[in-house]
Design a protein around this motif. Structure first.
Motif, PDB file in Angstrom:
ATOM      1  N   SER A  30      59.309  81.625  43.281  1.00 45.65           N
ATOM      2  CA  SER A  30      59.388  82.601  42.189  1.00 45.65           C
ATOM      3  C   SER A  30      57.998  83.177  41.938  1.00 45.65           C
ATOM      4  O   SER A  30      56.986  82.577  42.308  1.00 45.65           O
ATOM      5  CB  SER A  30      59.920  81.939  40.918  1.00 45.65           C
ATOM      6  OG  SER A  30      58.920  81.111  40.336  1.00 45.65           O
ATOM      7  N   GLU A  31      57.952  84.332  41.293  1.00 42.84           N
ATOM      8  CA  GLU A  31      56.654  84.957  40.992  1.00 42.84           C
ATOM      9  C   GLU A  31      55.802  84.044  40.103  1.00 42.84           C
ATOM     10  O   GLU A  31      54.588  83.971  40.274  1.00 42.84           O
ATOM     11  CB  GLU A  31      56.856  86.324  40.338  1.00 42.84           C
ATOM     12  CG  GLU A  31      57.376  87.382  41.301  1.00 42.84           C
ATOM     13  CD  GLU A  31      56.493  87.579  42.527  1.00 42.84           C
ATOM     14  OE1 GLU A  31      55.255  87.672  42.383  1.00 42.84           O
ATOM     15  OE2 GLU A  31      57.045  87.642  43.645  1.00 42.84           O
ATOM     16  N   HIS A  32      56.431  83.345  39.170  1.00 45.00           N
ATOM     17  CA  HIS A  32      55.703  82.417  38.292  1.00 45.00           C
ATOM     18  C   HIS A  32      55.095  81.273  39.113  1.00 45.00           C
ATOM     19  O   HIS A  32      53.923  80.914  38.926  1.00 45.00           O
ATOM     20  CB  HIS A  32      56.633  81.875  37.205  1.00 45.00           C
ATOM     21  CG  HIS A  32      55.989  80.844  36.332  1.00 45.00           C
ATOM     22  ND1 HIS A  32      55.024  81.158  35.399  1.00 45.00           N
ATOM     23  CD2 HIS A  32      56.146  79.493  36.288  1.00 45.00           C
ATOM     24  CE1 HIS A  32      54.622  80.046  34.800  1.00 45.00           C
ATOM     25  NE2 HIS A  32      55.289  79.024  35.325  1.00 45.00           N
ATOM     26  N   GLU A  33      55.888  80.690  40.018  1.00 44.62           N
ATOM     27  CA  GLU A  33      55.388  79.601  40.870  1.00 44.62           C
ATOM     28  C   GLU A  33      54.266  80.095  41.780  1.00 44.62           C
ATOM     29  O   GLU A  33      53.271  79.404  41.984  1.00 44.62           O
ATOM     30  CB  GLU A  33      56.524  79.024  41.720  1.00 44.62           C
ATOM     31  CG  GLU A  33      57.559  78.263  40.932  1.00 44.62           C
ATOM     32  CD  GLU A  33      58.759  77.891  41.782  1.00 44.62           C
ATOM     33  OE1 GLU A  33      59.208  76.732  41.685  1.00 44.62           O
ATOM     34  OE2 GLU A  33      59.257  78.757  42.528  1.00 44.62           O
ATOM     35  N   LEU A  34      54.443  81.310  42.317  1.00 48.26           N
ATOM     36  CA  LEU A  34      53.420  81.879  43.188  1.00 48.26           C
ATOM     37  C   LEU A  34      52.116  82.102  42.417  1.00 48.26           C
ATOM     38  O   LEU A  34      51.033  81.785  42.912  1.00 48.26           O
ATOM     39  CB  LEU A  34      53.907  83.198  43.796  1.00 48.26           C
ATOM     40  CG  LEU A  34      52.944  83.880  44.754  1.00 48.26           C
ATOM     41  CD1 LEU A  34      52.655  83.005  45.966  1.00 48.26           C
ATOM     42  CD2 LEU A  34      53.508  85.225  45.185  1.00 48.26           C
ATOM     43  N   GLN A  35      52.220  82.591  41.199  1.00 45.00           N
ATOM     44  CA  GLN A  35      51.036  82.814  40.367  1.00 45.00           C
ATOM     45  C   GLN A  35      50.343  81.485  40.064  1.00 45.00           C
ATOM     46  O   GLN A  35      49.118  81.396  40.110  1.00 45.00           O
ATOM     47  CB  GLN A  35      51.417  83.525  39.068  1.00 45.00           C
ATOM     48  CG  GLN A  35      50.230  83.940  38.228  1.00 45.00           C
ATOM     49  CD  GLN A  35      49.322  84.946  38.912  1.00 45.00           C
ATOM     50  OE1 GLN A  35      49.784  85.905  39.525  1.00 45.00           O
ATOM     51  NE2 GLN A  35      48.025  84.737  38.814  1.00 45.00           N
ATOM     52  N   SER A  36      51.119  80.440  39.781  1.00 45.24           N
ATOM     53  CA  SER A  36      50.549  79.112  39.523  1.00 45.24           C
ATOM     54  C   SER A  36      49.820  78.580  40.757  1.00 45.24           C
ATOM     55  O   SER A  36      48.734  78.003  40.651  1.00 45.24           O
ATOM     56  CB  SER A  36      51.639  78.129  39.097  1.00 45.24           C
ATOM     57  OG  SER A  36      52.154  78.473  37.844  1.00 45.24           O
ATOM     58  N   LEU A  37      50.441  78.767  41.921  1.00 41.85           N
ATOM     59  CA  LEU A  37      49.802  78.334  43.164  1.00 41.85           C
ATOM     60  C   LEU A  37      48.499  79.110  43.382  1.00 41.85           C
ATOM     61  O   LEU A  37      47.472  78.522  43.737  1.00 41.85           O
ATOM     62  CB  LEU A  37      50.749  78.531  44.353  1.00 41.85           C
ATOM     63  CG  LEU A  37      50.193  78.203  45.734  1.00 41.85           C
ATOM     64  CD1 LEU A  37      49.714  76.753  45.824  1.00 41.85           C
ATOM     65  CD2 LEU A  37      51.233  78.502  46.804  1.00 41.85           C
TER      66      LEU A  37
END
Length: 96
Positions: A30-37
């Motif tokens: 997800s975009e949120h997970e990608l941003q966190s990574l």
């Protein structure tokens, strides 16, 4: 070069190729997970090299590569899996 050898080097992200079975098997983060990574990589660097075949096909690390692009990185550390390239497609898909 022995079959089991894996080399670590830096490659331009623009030269890396997504494995054709990545998205159907694993989907996308997800975009949120990608941003966190991306935030983690920005703070801590790349903790584990992306694994690729000698021709640049990514076999592990598609999401890390996406996060690196998001950060504007042009190069990334990769582990080149010469051993899997020598063993064929099934070995690549079943890699340890």
């Amino acid at each position: 070069m022995p079959k089991s050898e894996k080399t670590v080097e830096r490659r331009k992200i623009s030269t890396l190729i997504a494995h054709p079975k990545q998205e159907p098997i694993f989907g996308e983060m997800s975009e949120h997970e990608l941003q966190s990574l991306a935030e983690s990589m920005d703070k801590n660097g790349l903790e584990q090299p992306v694994e690729i075949l000698p021709n640049g096909t990514i076999i592990s690390g598609h999401q890390r590569t996406r996060a690196a692009k998001l950060l504007g990185w042009e190069e990334i550390d990769v582990g080149v899996r010469h051993d899997l390239a020598n063993l064929g497609k099934q070995a690549i898909e079943e890699r340890p």
